[in-house]
Design an enzyme around this catalytic site. Sequence first.
Site, PDB file in Angstrom:
ATOM      1  CD  GLU A 252      -5.342   6.316   0.825  1.00  0.00           C
ATOM      2  OE1 GLU A 252      -5.537   5.090   0.801  1.00  0.00           O
ATOM      3  OE2 GLU A 252      -4.411   6.829   1.458  1.00  0.00           O
TER       4      GLU A 252
ATOM      5  CG  HIS B 205       0.355   6.350  -0.473  1.00  0.00           C
ATOM      6  ND1 HIS B 205      -0.663   7.105  -1.004  1.00  0.00           N
ATOM      7  CD2 HIS B 205      -0.189   5.673   0.573  1.00  0.00           C
ATOM      8  CE1 HIS B 205      -1.780   6.876  -0.304  1.00  0.00           C
ATOM      9  NE2 HIS B 205      -1.516   6.013   0.653  1.00  0.00           N
TER      10      HIS B 205
ATOM     11  CG  HIS C  95      -1.782   1.158   1.412  1.00  0.00           C
ATOM     12  ND1 HIS C  95      -3.105   1.160   1.041  1.00  0.00           N
ATOM     13  CD2 HIS C  95      -1.539   2.399   1.900  1.00  0.00           C
ATOM     14  CE1 HIS C  95      -3.639   2.345   1.299  1.00  0.00           C
ATOM     15  NE2 HIS C  95      -2.696   3.126   1.829  1.00  0.00           N
ATOM     16  CD  GLU C  96       1.528   3.528   3.816  1.00  0.00           C
ATOM     17  OE1 GLU C  96       1.662   4.638   3.258  1.00  0.00           O
ATOM     18  OE2 GLU C  96       0.513   3.240   4.504  1.00  0.00           O
TER      19      GLU C  96
END
Lengths: 497, 497
Positions: A291, A266, A262-263
């Site tokens: 997101e 980003h 997930h990160e």
Amino acid sequence: MKEEAMKRIKAWQDEIKAYQLALTTMSYDRLTVAPENGIDYYSEQAAYLSGVLYSIQTDPDIEKTLNELKSEELNAEQKRMIELHLKDFDRLKRIPKDDYVAYQKLCQVSEKKWEEAKIKKDYSIFEPYLLQVIAAQKKFCALRDATKEPYDILLDDYEEGMDQKKYDAFFALIKEKLLPLIHEITLKQDALRTDFLEGSWDIEKQKQMMKVLQKYLNFDPSWGYMGISAHPFTSCFSHNDVRITNAYHENMLLSSIFSLIHETGHAIYEHQIPEAYEGTVLCNVSMGIHESQSRMYENNLGRRMSFWNRNYDELVSLWPDRLKDIDQETFVRAVNSAKPSLIRTEADELTYPVHILIRYEIEKGIFDGSVDCRRLEETWNQKMKEYLGITVPDTSQGILQDVHWSDGSFGYFPTYALGSAYAAQFINAMQKDIDIDTALAYQDMASIQKWQKERIHCYGASIPSLQIIENATGESFNPQYYIEYLYNKYRDLYQIK
Amino acid sequence: MKEEAMKRIKAWQDEIKAYQLALTTMSYDRLTVAPENGIDYYSEQAAYLSGVLYSIQTDPDIEKTLNELKSEELNAEQKRMIELHLKDFDRLKRIPKDDYVAYQKLCQVSEKKWEEAKIKKDYSIFEPYLLQVIAAQKKFCALRDATKEPYDILLDDYEEGMDQKKYDAFFALIKEKLLPLIHEITLKQDALRTDFLEGSWDIEKQKQMMKVLQKYLNFDPSWGYMGISAHPFTSCFSHNDVRITNAYHENMLLSSIFSLIHETGHAIYEHQIPEAYEGTVLCNVSMGIHESQSRMYENNLGRRMSFWNRNYDELVSLWPDRLKDIDQETFVRAVNSAKPSLIRTEADELTYPVHILIRYEIEKGIFDGSVDCRRLEETWNQKMKEYLGITVPDTSQGILQDVHWSDGSFGYFPTYALGSAYAAQFINAMQKDIDIDTALAYQDMASIQKWQKERIHCYGASIPSLQIIENATGESFNPQYYIEYLYNKYRDLYQIK
């Protein structure tokens, strides 16, 4: 005149950059490695520098110059830059500096109280500070634009162009289509095996798995670094310095894995924004798109069979005794399993948007007065029961689970669900250009990242997010992609007819 | 008038604190975890903020206020504070801001070039930048006080009250008494066993040993943190936030151990300075006293038999196969062994001051013109041969080994040897009050730290360092303690009659 003015703006932007880097670094340091007892001194200095930055960001001479520049002949990027700067002036200038600095300090104390309350499982420790934060945000909204509904102002802060009307329609779809599906799945919990994920997973080995995934995802240490913090997050220092963090839990193997993925979503976004925008307002991309990139990595890519073609062998090699009898398909089905649960950040893909729905309804109620701010905990628990059928056993797993409200980030949560919806639409468009499964199976994240760069990341904040979606996918935002994706995926996975 | 003025000074100090914390944090981050490619952006922002800080620190209105305050009735601390501030004005105000900022940037580039040169073992990559740094320092000295010898100005910057005359006398003693002893010891290398220290030492286990030592030394994670960097250092963020770093080398067990003990000596000092001085100029303690505390931990305490009474068992338990046949005495004798070597930071206690002597003589020659700046590398190599009998095999182990000159820290090195001499005198006084061996053997660092606090740390920078020595030991600085300590210890250890 124009050149002179642009030069003045450039010098002003350079000033802002320096303070922003200082504050970003101090905050990252605080959340990762700083010893706890230094917090008071840190808070004081950070609040002071925030105050200096506030004065720079609200310099009336600069606002005048920006307004004058609007009538000059400018290219699209310059126009957009000025528009975004003036939006920031609008956001800040009506809040008196003393109030602004006092609010920064309040948030720091409030965050500390939130942490204490969470550890002690006692909402009453945090409640008075939360009420102060809410009061301050209401006051600021009234100062900013008394003609608008306060929550609409905040929603637009986090996602340009969004308001309650649009979010209401979006969440209505989620309620209508997903809640019944979740209910059906709750009754079919024996359809997928997840038992082998239980037990203890050595943290040193988890860290080794992170290295495998970082390499697979092209998260390069020459421009990126991963620290450790209580909750994973991403922080952009500059084009070539993007930080993520992770948290390790011995009893949760999947937590660090999917947090990392997930990160990294980003981080890749921040790193692929054009370097020419570095440190400027054209880097301040929308939270929704942000997101979408992280949740696309985590869910639409990271939970696919093909993603694990190579990575699962690595995982098995770290825990051969535990995993050698579990085949890849069983593992991948397990990481896609859905079940109503307490904690948003650990929630599965299907129930996740319901966690956001709950927060959205409470935030909306706080600002339109329909929710009693003195009964927020009960409201939370009622909605958890109503939508997910779950009883909150203690407040640390209920209203105290997220940091966001402690520093007044109202309007932020909804972008998480919106991002998931954007992601579904992006993936649909990407699939037309790239065979995603082949790319993942052959460790070719580069092709996917090239597509992201050319279709999404290249814009930075130079156009609004809804325009990015149109440019990238050829059509305007359509939440049906998301609903259908989840609907089909989970009916199939749980064999619901 | 007085109160108004003190209030103005306080507000000005508060401003300085904020910028200093920002720059300290950014620098610590850069040296520990920051990805390499972000350095240009970082350098630009750090230079900008340094410039803002410079403007604050040289505000002529504040200087005027400080001078006016001198004639008011003040307590000793206030007087000292004003004296130190005015000294800082004197140091900075004659350097034009543009030159100052340009110099910050030059140092950042120069440090980068030094690193590159060291990796590539090619002094010529670094030389042109070193020459620029030297030229800038000479220029600044001339601007600051053209009537003084430049190197005297710099020596006083790092240790108030010191100059070439005093250091000449100090280093003459070292040459006279220690060089012959080193020569004798070089010929008796078979007197102590060190063979068992060779080979590879698992870094994860080294890290476990650090935890043991941190606990033993009362380095508490609530106010301290240890990161990893290329070279160990200590950085004080605030009273309750003191950072150290360490470096791990698989082929050197003793390096991380004694670096930790050394840096903890610095850290305890920073943490025990009165909290009332936090963030003020009364925390800017002398480098000489600072080094006395770190080198006292590293050598006068850390290399004692009693220090290892408990810690050696822990070490053996980490590497039972390697150490179970080596008794504590053999180990402790090995960590005290002396042998001329190339690298200052890894040098033993006896040859260490000779490494400093070499740097002192070169620095002195740079500033009085007796050393040709275009022949620094040869000069270095000649002195290594002359004093330690060692041939430098490559420049990375010669003149390029230390970072200090790359950022113009001339005058800093001599404080390292001076600190060792202070330490010997402090230990002599401490022994009169505390049975040091009993304290160490019974894991009672607290008694030692209490003595340090009451005799040394409590002053902060509120009195000059030479006064601290008098207060703590009852007599003025006397380098004979150091010379005799080394002389007796090493004659005994190597059985020299």
